[in-house]
Design a protein around this motif. Structure first.
Motif, PDB file in Angstrom:
ATOM      1  N   ILE A 262     -61.640  34.009  86.609  1.00 26.74           N
ATOM      2  CA  ILE A 262     -62.352  33.284  85.523  1.00 26.74           C
ATOM      3  C   ILE A 262     -63.820  33.949  85.590  1.00 26.74           C
ATOM      4  O   ILE A 262     -64.209  34.563  86.681  1.00 26.74           O
ATOM      5  CB  ILE A 262     -62.606  31.643  86.141  1.00 26.74           C
ATOM      6  N   ASN A 263     -64.537  34.016  84.685  1.00 29.11           N
ATOM      7  CA  ASN A 263     -65.711  34.630  84.746  1.00 29.11           C
ATOM      8  C   ASN A 263     -66.748  33.607  85.097  1.00 29.11           C
ATOM      9  O   ASN A 263     -66.602  32.431  84.230  1.00 29.11           O
ATOM     10  CB  ASN A 263     -66.280  35.097  82.992  1.00 29.11           C
ATOM     11  N   ASN A 264     -67.335  33.834  86.107  1.00 30.32           N
ATOM     12  CA  ASN A 264     -68.400  33.012  86.567  1.00 30.32           C
ATOM     13  C   ASN A 264     -69.943  32.777  86.036  1.00 30.32           C
ATOM     14  O   ASN A 264     -70.522  32.085  86.445  1.00 30.32           O
ATOM     15  CB  ASN A 264     -68.365  32.767  88.429  1.00 30.32           C
ATOM     16  N   THR A 265     -69.906  33.477  85.192  1.00 28.76           N
ATOM     17  CA  THR A 265     -71.204  33.734  84.577  1.00 28.76           C
ATOM     18  C   THR A 265     -71.274  33.245  82.978  1.00 28.76           C
ATOM     19  O   THR A 265     -72.113  33.198  82.313  1.00 28.76           O
ATOM     20  CB  THR A 265     -72.084  35.103  84.486  1.00 28.76           C
ATOM     21  N   GLY A 266     -69.946  33.091  82.539  1.00 34.23           N
ATOM     22  CA  GLY A 266     -69.776  32.648  81.106  1.00 34.23           C
ATOM     23  C   GLY A 266     -69.531  31.111  80.884  1.00 34.23           C
ATOM     24  O   GLY A 266     -68.845  30.306  81.636  1.00 34.23           O
ATOM     25  N   ARG A 267     -70.187  30.556  79.959  1.00 30.39           N
ATOM     26  CA  ARG A 267     -70.241  29.110  79.568  1.00 30.39           C
ATOM     27  C   ARG A 267     -68.993  28.921  78.728  1.00 30.39           C
ATOM     28  O   ARG A 267     -68.438  29.677  78.116  1.00 30.39           O
ATOM     29  CB  ARG A 267     -71.484  28.758  78.824  1.00 30.39           C
ATOM     30  N   SER A 268     -68.672  27.558  78.944  1.00 29.46           N
ATOM     31  CA  SER A 268     -67.569  26.983  78.201  1.00 29.46           C
ATOM     32  C   SER A 268     -67.848  26.404  76.885  1.00 29.46           C
ATOM     33  O   SER A 268     -68.912  26.012  76.851  1.00 29.46           O
ATOM     34  CB  SER A 268     -66.682  26.119  78.928  1.00 29.46           C
ATOM     35  N   ILE A 269     -66.965  26.041  76.021  1.00 31.56           N
ATOM     36  CA  ILE A 269     -67.292  25.201  74.976  1.00 31.56           C
ATOM     37  C   ILE A 269     -66.289  24.098  74.875  1.00 31.56           C
ATOM     38  O   ILE A 269     -65.095  24.280  75.596  1.00 31.56           O
ATOM     39  CB  ILE A 269     -67.070  26.158  73.441  1.00 31.56           C
ATOM     40  N   LEU A 270     -66.760  23.177  74.342  1.00 23.73           N
ATOM     41  CA  LEU A 270     -65.796  22.000  74.138  1.00 23.73           C
ATOM     42  C   LEU A 270     -65.435  21.706  72.595  1.00 23.73           C
ATOM     43  O   LEU A 270     -66.244  21.673  71.700  1.00 23.73           O
ATOM     44  CB  LEU A 270     -66.594  20.799  74.691  1.00 23.73           C
ATOM     45  N   VAL A 271     -63.902  21.567  72.540  1.00 23.83           N
ATOM     46  CA  VAL A 271     -63.496  21.454  71.142  1.00 23.83           C
ATOM     47  C   VAL A 271     -62.922  20.263  71.281  1.00 23.83           C
ATOM     48  O   VAL A 271     -61.493  20.237  71.837  1.00 23.83           O
ATOM     49  CB  VAL A 271     -62.760  22.447  70.525  1.00 23.83           C
TER      50      VAL A 271
ATOM     51  N   TYR B 190     -62.641  25.428  76.828  1.00 21.94           N
ATOM     52  CA  TYR B 190     -62.567  26.849  76.895  1.00 21.94           C
ATOM     53  C   TYR B 190     -63.153  27.747  77.486  1.00 21.94           C
ATOM     54  O   TYR B 190     -64.525  27.622  77.643  1.00 21.94           O
ATOM     55  CB  TYR B 190     -62.475  27.379  75.255  1.00 21.94           C
ATOM     56  N   PHE B 191     -62.657  28.526  78.831  1.00 17.97           N
ATOM     57  CA  PHE B 191     -63.425  28.926  79.550  1.00 17.97           C
ATOM     58  C   PHE B 191     -62.974  30.657  79.564  1.00 17.97           C
ATOM     59  O   PHE B 191     -61.791  31.046  79.370  1.00 17.97           O
ATOM     60  CB  PHE B 191     -63.121  28.838  80.915  1.00 17.97           C
ATOM     61  N   PRO B 192     -64.247  31.645  79.279  1.00 18.24           N
ATOM     62  CA  PRO B 192     -63.667  33.087  79.438  1.00 18.24           C
ATOM     63  C   PRO B 192     -62.995  33.497  80.801  1.00 18.24           C
ATOM     64  O   PRO B 192     -63.771  33.299  81.715  1.00 18.24           O
ATOM     65  CB  PRO B 192     -64.930  33.737  79.171  1.00 18.24           C
TER      66      PRO B 192
ATOM     67  N   LEU C 107     -59.038  30.943  78.979  1.00 23.48           N
ATOM     68  CA  LEU C 107     -58.549  29.718  79.547  1.00 23.48           C
ATOM     69  C   LEU C 107     -58.692  28.498  78.642  1.00 23.48           C
ATOM     70  O   LEU C 107     -59.724  28.276  78.319  1.00 23.48           O
ATOM     71  CB  LEU C 107     -58.931  29.391  80.763  1.00 23.48           C
ATOM     72  N   GLN C 108     -57.611  27.823  78.250  1.00 21.05           N
ATOM     73  CA  GLN C 108     -57.664  26.454  77.552  1.00 21.05           C
ATOM     74  C   GLN C 108     -57.196  25.481  78.418  1.00 21.05           C
ATOM     75  O   GLN C 108     -56.178  25.363  79.123  1.00 21.05           O
ATOM     76  CB  GLN C 108     -56.697  26.622  76.241  1.00 21.05           C
ATOM     77  N   TYR C 109     -58.184  24.405  78.709  1.00 21.14           N
ATOM     78  CA  TYR C 109     -58.065  23.441  79.423  1.00 21.14           C
ATOM     79  C   TYR C 109     -58.117  21.981  78.593  1.00 21.14           C
ATOM     80  O   TYR C 109     -59.055  21.651  78.209  1.00 21.14           O
ATOM     81  CB  TYR C 109     -59.022  23.420  80.523  1.00 21.14           C
ATOM     82  N   LYS C 110     -56.983  21.228  78.429  1.00 17.84           N
ATOM     83  CA  LYS C 110     -56.832  20.235  77.760  1.00 17.84           C
ATOM     84  C   LYS C 110     -57.002  19.279  78.603  1.00 17.84           C
ATOM     85  O   LYS C 110     -56.099  18.739  79.670  1.00 17.84           O
ATOM     86  CB  LYS C 110     -55.516  20.092  77.027  1.00 17.84           C
ATOM     87  N   LEU C 111     -58.177  18.470  78.778  1.00 19.18           N
ATOM     88  CA  LEU C 111     -58.449  17.343  79.391  1.00 19.18           C
ATOM     89  C   LEU C 111     -57.526  16.102  79.654  1.00 19.18           C
ATOM     90  O   LEU C 111     -57.013  15.640  80.599  1.00 19.18           O
ATOM     91  CB  LEU C 111     -60.048  17.107  79.400  1.00 19.18           C
ATOM     92  N   GLY C 112     -57.111  15.649  78.339  1.00 12.61           N
ATOM     93  CA  GLY C 112     -56.603  14.603  78.295  1.00 12.61           C
ATOM     94  C   GLY C 112     -55.164  14.640  78.813  1.00 12.61           C
ATOM     95  O   GLY C 112     -54.448  13.886  79.377  1.00 12.61           O
ATOM     96  N   GLU C 113     -54.500  15.834  78.514  1.00 13.43           N
ATOM     97  CA  GLU C 113     -53.128  15.987  79.045  1.00 13.43           C
ATOM     98  C   GLU C 113     -53.011  16.830  80.311  1.00 13.43           C
ATOM     99  O   GLU C 113     -52.167  17.000  81.046  1.00 13.43           O
ATOM    100  CB  GLU C 113     -52.403  17.269  78.062  1.00 13.43           C
ATOM    101  N   GLN C 114     -54.312  17.350  81.023  1.00  9.29           N
ATOM    102  CA  GLN C 114     -54.428  17.823  82.220  1.00  9.29           C
ATOM    103  C   GLN C 114     -53.378  18.952  82.192  1.00  9.29           C
ATOM    104  O   GLN C 114     -52.437  19.281  82.703  1.00  9.29           O
ATOM    105  CB  GLN C 114     -54.235  16.981  83.536  1.00  9.29           C
TER     106      GLN C 114
END
Length: 389
Positions: A201-210, A215-217, A225-232
């Motif tokens: 994981i890039n520890n200087t890159g910000r995520s976005i929320l869709v 989404y994390f770079p 990286l795609q992280y679906k919060l509802g489905e974990q």
């Protein structure tokens, strides 16, 4: 009253007219509303009323960017941070309320997530100067980052402050990427989920929320990286495989589509993922190119010294994003580029900025009224309270 006196009398505005005019005052300069409220008690009553506060947010939609945190290199350290105001706003406890050893990790829904040198996370609200500590979860990590989100149900996020909030953390360690979520309501982290993947994981890159997906770079990778919060659920998606001069940066999520920005020479390119076939396949399409050579001063393209540990040797560098805006770090200072118009603006003298974390918010009715009722009723002081409303 004589006709001549009537002819030269000053017309008066009704409360509805004043209300309508005040609604159109831009939210990125809250001092204007403060000055207007000082004119008379009737105007102050309008500006500080709950109905005006609610309609002002709805009228302007997305909260304005009121400031940003810049992380930059120094000769004797691996980096320090500084909070810089973008409008007439000042934090309630002063600009020194942001310690230089706080590393900004994320900002969303009126809150800034920081990582102090002492460990753990802190969620900071610059409007109220509220601070809430978040301990690290018990999971292995070599490289990690996190995102902060409002946790209030059915919230429009136009007046988010304080509790409740979530912190989603992702970390990489020895070929495994893990994730979990902290809730301010329970004070606990969720169970950890994992994904086998070689990238870090890039520890200087910000995520976005869709929607409900983050989404994390990844670092030094053409994957995200795609992280679906509802489905974990964790998964990996590819990003454009082109010869980028600098890193790719998330800039928006228009209509549920992730948009990236990157530099190739003096050209700022914007890319988005478009459906390309059955099974959810995506194709990356270059949506727009902005030529920067005519928009920035010549010094912006000069090579910079290569500090120990820095990834990038040349300027400009895409160092952050806000709503419709990309931040470019150059040897001539820190600039913003408006994606809709292509206009540029110098926002700070900081050179060699490695990342920028913008912060957006409206000022709250309660904080503004407190400013007025505490006797701070002249423009010089009230103008320092920003974010209206």
């Amino acid at each position: 009253m004589s006709p001549s006196h009537s002819r030269h009398s000053t017309p008066t505005l009704s409360d509805d007219d004043v209300f309508s005019v005040f609604l159109r005052i831009p939210p990125d300069d809250p001092a204007r509303l403060v000055r207007a409220s000082l004119a008379c008690k009737a105007w102050r009553r309008i500006v500080t009323g709950p109905e005006f506060c609610r309609l002002y947010r709805e009228f302007h939609g997305a909260p304005p960017m009121l400031g940003f945190v810049v992380g930059f290199w120094t000769r004797n350290t691996d980096g320090v941070s500084r909070f810089i105001t973008a409008t007439s706003f000042r934090p309630s406890s002063g600009t020194d309320s942001y310690p230089s050893n706080w590393k900004a990790v994320d900002s969303r829904h009126g809150r800034i997530l920081v990582r102090p040198i002492s460990g753990g996370y802190i969620v900071w609200d610059p409007i109220t100067n509220g601070r809430w500590g978040v301990p690290f979860p018990s999971m292995d990590r070599q490289s990690s980052t996190a995102a902060v989100l409002c946790a209030k149900e059915r919230c429009d996020h136009l007046g988010c402050h304080g509790h409740p909030f979530l912190v989603a953390m992702v970390a990489s360690w020895q070929g495994t990427t893990s994730a979990c979520v902290y809730s301010s309501e329970s004070g606990l982290w969720s169970d950890t989920i994992t994904l086998k993947h070689p990238d870090y994981i890039n520890n200087t890159g910000r995520s976005i929320l869709v929607g409900n997906t983050l989404y994390f770079p990844f670092d030094d990778s053409c994957r995200v990286l795609q992280y679906k919060l509802g489905e974990q659920k964790l998964s990996v998606i590819d990003v454009p495989k082109v010869n980028w001069k600098e890193r790719l940066v998330f800039i928006s999520a228009e209509d549920g589509v992730v948009v990236f920005a990157g530099l190739r020479g003096t050209r700022l390119s914007l890319w988005s993922a478009e459906p390309a076939g059955p099974g959810g396949a995506l194709a990356w399409v270059e949506r727009r190119v902005i030529e920067l050579e005519t928009l920035l001063p010549p010094r912006a393209f000069e090579p910079r010294p290569h500090p120990v540990g820095a990834r990038y040797e040349n300027e400009p560098n895409v160092s952050g994003f806000a709503e419709g805006v990309v931040f470019l770090s150059t040897m001539a200072g820190l600039f913003t580029v408006e994606l809709s118009s292509g206009q540029t603006k110098k926002v700070a003298e900081v050179k060699m900025a490695k990342n920028v974390t913008p912060w957006s918010s409206f000022y709250t009715q309660e904080e503004f009224w407190s400013c007025m009722s505490n006797g701070q009723v002249y423009v010089e002081k009230c103008g320092a309270f920003w974010g209206m409303i």
